[in-house]
Design a protein around this motif. Structure first.
Motif, mmCIF file in Angstrom:
data_model
loop_
_atom_site.group_PDB
_atom_site.id
_atom_site.type_symbol
_atom_site.label_atom_id
_atom_site.label_comp_id
_atom_site.label_asym_id
_atom_site.label_seq_id
_atom_site.Cartn_x
_atom_site.Cartn_y
_atom_site.Cartn_z
ATOM 1 N N GLU A 47 0.911 -1.198 0.116
ATOM 2 C CA GLU A 47 0.010 0.053 0.024
ATOM 3 C C GLU A 47 0.872 1.476 0.044
ATOM 4 O OE1 GLU A 47 -2.425 -0.619 3.309
ATOM 5 O OE2 GLU A 47 -3.906 -1.857 2.145
ATOM 6 N N PHE A 48 1.907 1.248 0.602
ATOM 7 C CA PHE A 48 2.959 2.377 0.741
ATOM 8 C C PHE A 48 3.429 2.517 -0.627
ATOM 9 C CE2 PHE A 48 7.298 3.932 0.966
ATOM 10 C CZ PHE A 48 7.291 5.046 1.357
ATOM 11 N N ASP A 60 2.879 6.109 -14.982
ATOM 12 C CA ASP A 60 3.517 5.131 -15.091
ATOM 13 C C ASP A 60 2.730 3.678 -14.501
ATOM 14 O OD1 ASP A 60 5.744 6.448 -15.869
ATOM 15 O OD2 ASP A 60 7.129 5.994 -14.356
ATOM 16 N N ALA A 61 2.765 2.576 -15.238
ATOM 17 C CA ALA A 61 2.381 1.283 -14.662
ATOM 18 C C ALA A 61 2.942 0.812 -13.513
ATOM 19 C CB ALA A 61 1.939 0.338 -15.818
ATOM 20 N N VAL A 62 2.350 -0.116 -12.578
ATOM 21 C CA VAL A 62 2.772 -0.837 -11.755
ATOM 22 C C VAL A 62 2.553 -2.380 -11.904
ATOM 23 C CG1 VAL A 62 3.096 -1.086 -9.162
ATOM 24 C CG2 VAL A 62 2.953 1.236 -10.163
ATOM 25 N N LEU A 63 3.726 -3.252 -11.727
ATOM 26 C CA LEU A 63 3.470 -4.722 -11.422
ATOM 27 C C LEU A 63 3.852 -5.117 -10.019
ATOM 28 C CD1 LEU A 63 2.917 -7.443 -12.427
ATOM 29 C CD2 LEU A 63 5.092 -7.662 -13.453
ATOM 30 N N SER A 64 3.021 -5.395 -9.338
ATOM 31 C CA SER A 64 3.364 -5.727 -7.819
ATOM 32 C C SER A 64 2.994 -7.249 -7.437
ATOM 33 C CB SER A 64 2.799 -4.953 -6.961
ATOM 34 O OG SER A 64 2.743 -5.171 -5.621
ATOM 35 N N GLU A 65 3.593 -7.862 -6.778
ATOM 36 C CA GLU A 65 3.338 -9.209 -6.311
ATOM 37 C C GLU A 65 1.979 -9.217 -5.560
ATOM 38 O OE1 GLU A 65 4.954 -13.149 -3.683
ATOM 39 O OE2 GLU A 65 6.025 -11.098 -3.472
ATOM 40 N N GLU A 66 1.754 -8.072 -4.762
ATOM 41 C CA GLU A 66 0.624 -7.953 -3.966
ATOM 42 C C GLU A 66 -0.657 -7.387 -4.792
ATOM 43 O OE1 GLU A 66 0.823 -9.861 -1.302
ATOM 44 O OE2 GLU A 66 2.781 -10.319 -1.658
ATOM 45 N N GLY A 67 -0.633 -6.786 -5.985
ATOM 46 C CA GLY A 67 -1.592 -6.010 -6.411
ATOM 47 C C GLY A 67 -2.219 -6.807 -7.610
ATOM 48 N N VAL A 68 -3.310 -6.330 -8.157
ATOM 49 C CA VAL A 68 -3.927 -6.870 -9.394
ATOM 50 C C VAL A 68 -3.204 -6.551 -10.460
ATOM 51 C CG1 VAL A 68 -6.259 -6.838 -10.419
ATOM 52 C CG2 VAL A 68 -6.272 -6.754 -8.052
ATOM 53 N N ARG A 78 6.399 2.582 -19.556
ATOM 54 C CA ARG A 78 7.424 2.658 -18.385
ATOM 55 C C ARG A 78 6.516 1.793 -17.263
ATOM 56 N NH1 ARG A 78 10.761 6.953 -16.720
ATOM 57 N NH2 ARG A 78 9.557 7.135 -14.809
ATOM 58 N N VAL A 79 6.950 0.902 -16.671
ATOM 59 C CA VAL A 79 6.505 0.025 -15.500
ATOM 60 C C VAL A 79 7.337 -0.177 -14.467
ATOM 61 C CG1 VAL A 79 5.439 -2.356 -15.230
ATOM 62 C CG2 VAL A 79 5.177 -1.232 -17.319
ATOM 63 N N TRP A 80 6.707 0.229 -13.233
ATOM 64 C CA TRP A 80 7.534 -0.201 -11.829
ATOM 65 C C TRP A 80 7.198 -1.378 -11.508
ATOM 66 C CZ3 TRP A 80 11.069 3.090 -9.844
ATOM 67 C CH2 TRP A 80 10.982 4.570 -10.476
ATOM 68 N N ILE A 81 8.217 -2.638 -11.191
ATOM 69 C CA ILE A 81 7.952 -3.862 -10.818
ATOM 70 C C ILE A 81 8.570 -3.870 -9.489
ATOM 71 C CG2 ILE A 81 8.464 -6.254 -11.499
ATOM 72 C CD1 ILE A 81 9.493 -5.485 -14.327
ATOM 73 N N ILE A 82 7.652 -4.263 -8.750
ATOM 74 C CA ILE A 82 7.921 -4.096 -7.096
ATOM 75 C C ILE A 82 7.666 -5.412 -6.406
ATOM 76 C CG2 ILE A 82 7.659 -1.695 -6.791
ATOM 77 C CD1 ILE A 82 5.076 -2.232 -5.587
ATOM 78 N N ASP A 83 8.282 -5.898 -5.453
ATOM 79 C CA ASP A 83 7.995 -6.787 -4.564
ATOM 80 C C ASP A 83 8.082 -6.030 -3.122
ATOM 81 O OD1 ASP A 83 7.804 -9.142 -2.739
ATOM 82 O OD2 ASP A 83 9.287 -10.174 -3.933
ATOM 83 N N GLY A 192 12.693 -22.525 -10.535
ATOM 84 C CA GLY A 192 11.388 -23.044 -10.199
ATOM 85 C C GLY A 192 10.658 -22.194 -9.392
ATOM 86 N N GLY A 193 9.740 -21.653 -9.606
ATOM 87 C CA GLY A 193 8.690 -20.752 -8.818
ATOM 88 C C GLY A 193 9.133 -19.320 -8.546
ATOM 89 N N GLN A 194 9.754 -18.539 -9.109
ATOM 90 C CA GLN A 194 9.847 -17.460 -9.093
ATOM 91 C C GLN A 194 9.131 -16.524 -10.345
ATOM 92 O OE1 GLN A 194 13.854 -16.123 -9.199
ATOM 93 N NE2 GLN A 194 14.274 -16.818 -6.957
ATOM 94 N N TYR A 195 9.009 -15.210 -10.118
ATOM 95 C CA TYR A 195 8.191 -14.338 -10.874
ATOM 96 C C TYR A 195 9.126 -13.023 -11.182
ATOM 97 C CZ TYR A 195 4.197 -17.285 -10.058
ATOM 98 O OH TYR A 195 3.630 -18.296 -10.039
ATOM 99 N N GLU A 196 8.527 -12.078 -12.043
ATOM 100 C CA GLU A 196 9.434 -11.015 -12.366
ATOM 101 C C GLU A 196 9.747 -10.140 -11.268
ATOM 102 O OE1 GLU A 196 7.905 -8.537 -15.555
ATOM 103 O OE2 GLU A 196 7.246 -10.143 -16.774
ATOM 104 N N TRP A 197 8.868 -10.147 -10.187
ATOM 105 C CA TRP A 197 9.123 -9.070 -9.165
ATOM 106 C C TRP A 197 10.197 -9.635 -8.045
ATOM 107 C CZ3 TRP A 197 3.964 -10.625 -10.297
ATOM 108 C CH2 TRP A 197 3.496 -11.684 -9.684
ATOM 109 N N ASP A 198 10.448 -10.947 -8.107
ATOM 110 C CA ASP A 198 11.424 -11.702 -7.297
ATOM 111 C C ASP A 198 12.899 -10.971 -7.745
ATOM 112 O OD1 ASP A 198 9.997 -13.504 -5.567
ATOM 113 O OD2 ASP A 198 9.259 -14.409 -7.365
ATOM 114 N N THR A 199 13.033 -10.863 -9.016
ATOM 115 C CA THR A 199 14.334 -10.539 -9.657
ATOM 116 C C THR A 199 14.556 -9.132 -10.089
ATOM 117 O OG1 THR A 199 14.161 -11.802 -11.670
ATOM 118 C CG2 THR A 199 14.911 -12.940 -9.768
ATOM 119 N N ALA A 200 13.770 -8.489 -10.521
ATOM 120 C CA ALA A 200 13.780 -7.205 -11.361
ATOM 121 C C ALA A 200 14.846 -6.521 -10.693
ATOM 122 C CB ALA A 200 12.403 -6.582 -11.582
#
Length: 263
Positions: A47-48, A60-68, A78-83, A192-200
């Motif tokens: 949320e923060f 800008d767009a946002v891709l978050s592990e905890e978001g839709v 431009r896309v912010w990729i956050i974990d 195995g078992g990771q997503y973009e936000w894990d490593t970006a």
């Protein structure tokens, strides 16, 4: 705040601030209810960060592990990729410091800025000022391969045996890649078992510092794609990459050969 330098600072400052929020939450809540603490940590940090990016970078767009996941990001420049909390399991364990906050910016096909806050270690590594790596490893020093605490890849032990290396289990992918950046380990490998936000974010910092970062077959890591699954990664010093990719390939060949293969 629209130039590229400011994007580096935004990533660093937001990751650091989110990390401070998480430290305060950890201290206030304690560890008696780890599931509750994990949920609160994920939500509070998300949320923060989501609110702050909406204020600082509204277009800008946002891709978050905890978001839709909004498919509109695929058309964005431009896309912010956050974990918001990488290493949620470790965050809820007293004494663990191997958890992180990831904030990265992808622009026109490439990672251009990133930061990894390690709040319990009191540091943030970022593309504002990437860590300096010595030109050569100390001669005779045993290689150290950092792997997942809970899901080390099957080939990792074979690789360690082949190379005479030591396996170092650790939490958060960000913490593991930062351990390579800080010289605490030499290699991070996962499958195995990771997503973009894990490593970006950690990959953005690793590349800025001159480390090799790729898929375990040597192909490029790609971000902001329709399916954010990005299951494997290799991060290491550039001079080790050829040897390591060959070792991984040899291990995969052994797996595919089966128990009755001759030769």
């Amino acid at each position: 705040m629209n130039n590229i330098r400011d994007d580096h600072e935004v990533a660093r400052d937001l990751a650091t601030e989110a990390g401070q929020l998480l430290l305060r939450l950890r201290a206030r809540h304690g560890f008696a209810e780890p599931d509750v603490l994990r949920t609160l940590g994920d939500r509070t940090s998300h949320e923060f960060l989501f609110s702050a990016l909406g204020r600082l970078r509204p277009s800008d767009a946002v891709l978050s592990e905890e978001g839709v996941d909004d498919p509109a990001r695929l058309r964005a420049r431009r896309v912010w990729i956050i974990d918001p909390l990488d290493g949620t399991r470790e965050f809820a364990e007293s004494g663990r410091v191997d958890w992180a906050v990831h904030v990265a910016l992808w622009e026109n096909g490439a990672l251009v800025a990133g930061a990894v806050a390690l709040p319990a270690q009191g540091s943030t590594l970022s593309t504002v000022d990437p860590p300096w790596l010595p030109q050569e490893r100390p001669s005779g020093q045993r290689l150290r391969i950092t792997v997942s605490r809970s899901r080390p890849p099957a080939f990792a032990q074979r690789m360690a045996t082949q190379l005479g290396a030591e396996l170092v289990p650790m939490g958060s992918a960000g913490a593991k890649i930062c351990s390579v950046l800080l010289g605490m380990s030499d290699i991070y490998v996962h499958a195995g078992g990771q997503y973009e936000w894990d490593t970006a974010a950690p990959v953005a910092v690793a590349q800025a510092a001159g480390l090799h970062a790729s898929r375990i077959d040597g192909s490029a890591l790609r971000y902001n794609v329709a399916d954010p699954l990005l299951p494997d990664v290799l991060v290491c010093r550039s001079e080790l990459s050829g040897m390591l990719l060959a070792s991984i390939r040899d291990g995969a060949d052994l797996d595919s050969a089966g128990p009755h293969a001759g030769g």
